[in-house]
Design a protein around this motif. Structure first.
Motif, PDB file in Angstrom:
ATOM      1  N   VAL A 150      -3.324   0.386  -3.463  1.00  0.00           N
ATOM      2  CA  VAL A 150      -2.760  -0.913  -3.126  1.00  0.00           C
ATOM      3  C   VAL A 150      -2.149  -1.452  -4.407  1.00  0.00           C
ATOM      4  CG1 VAL A 150      -4.459  -1.365  -1.326  1.00  0.00           C
ATOM      5  CG2 VAL A 150      -4.845  -2.259  -3.623  1.00  0.00           C
ATOM      6  N   MET A 191       0.850  -1.186   0.000  1.00  0.00           N
ATOM      7  CA  MET A 191       0.000   0.000   0.000  1.00  0.00           C
ATOM      8  C   MET A 191       0.881   1.229   0.000  1.00  0.00           C
ATOM      9  SD  MET A 191      -2.634  -1.110   2.961  1.00  0.00           S
ATOM     10  CE  MET A 191      -3.357  -2.745   2.940  1.00  0.00           C
ATOM     11  N   ILE A 205      -7.702   2.986  -3.669  1.00  0.00           N
ATOM     12  CA  ILE A 205      -8.559   2.635  -2.538  1.00  0.00           C
ATOM     13  C   ILE A 205      -9.795   3.527  -2.576  1.00  0.00           C
ATOM     14  CG2 ILE A 205      -8.755   2.566  -0.018  1.00  0.00           C
ATOM     15  CD1 ILE A 205      -5.709   2.005   0.043  1.00  0.00           C
ATOM     16  N   GLU A 249      -4.289   7.211  -2.908  1.00  0.00           N
ATOM     17  CA  GLU A 249      -3.978   6.126  -1.980  1.00  0.00           C
ATOM     18  C   GLU A 249      -4.260   4.828  -2.726  1.00  0.00           C
ATOM     19  OE1 GLU A 249      -6.424   6.924   1.425  1.00  0.00           O
ATOM     20  OE2 GLU A 249      -5.062   8.482   2.147  1.00  0.00           O
ATOM     21  N   CYS A 274     -11.180  -1.584  -3.958  1.00  0.00           N
ATOM     22  CA  CYS A 274     -10.253  -0.907  -4.857  1.00  0.00           C
ATOM     23  C   CYS A 274     -10.772  -0.844  -6.286  1.00  0.00           C
ATOM     24  CB  CYS A 274      -8.924  -1.666  -4.897  1.00  0.00           C
ATOM     25  SG  CYS A 274      -8.222  -1.954  -3.274  1.00  0.00           S
TER      26      CYS A 274
END
Length: 160
Positions: A44, A35, A150, A42, A116
């Protein structure tokens, strides 16, 4: 409450990567990923081998989820990482209860779910390995890296 340690939760405790394709869902256990912040988002990042059945679901969907569990579910995660969903409904062989809410595929027992939106995908190539020892992890089945923005984090985190 214990804080979420990404290295511990992904690398040691594992996570389930799940996605929906048409009216079916599939999941797989993963212990590689991370992450961070990329492109002011933001994100992953996850790695999936091309032959994994779950890859077809990730590719077919705009979204995927990462589900994290208390240690008591390690046996289920181990099973879901070893058995393909192509031949049988492997989720039904576990005690995990799947749920779909507004396109989010998750499991009721998860203590955290990260929802996500796929924003990037790239095949890893041996030419890109600066450290040639990484080649030990492969037999011409190089991972596909997915980066997901995210969208939402759903928490029910009580582990101590």
């Amino acid at each position: 409450m214990k804080k979420f340690n990404v290295f511990e939760k992904i690398g040691k405790d594992w996570m389930l990567i799940s996605a929906q394709k048409e009216d079916k869902i599939n999941t797989m256990t993963a212990s590689w990923g991370g992450m961070g912040v990329l492109w002011n988002k933001e994100v992953v990042y996850i790695f999936v081998r091309p032959q994994r059945y779950t890859r077809e679901f990730i590719d077919a969907s705009e979204y995927f989820t990462l589900s994290f569990f208390d240690k008591e579910y390690k046996k289920e995660l181990d099973y879901l990482g070893k058995v393909s969903g192509r031949e049988l409904d492997k989720i039904k062989e576990t005690s995990l209860i799947p749920a779909i809410e507004d396109g989010k595929v998750y499991f009721e027992q998860a203590n955290m779910v990260i929802y996500c939106k796929k924003i990037y995908r790239q095949h890893l190539t041996p030419e890109s390995f600066i450290d040639k020892k990484i080649e030990e992890f492969y037999e011409n089945d190089y991972h596909i890296m997915y980066i997901g923005e995210i969208v939402e984090i759903m928490e029910n985190y009580t582990e101590e």
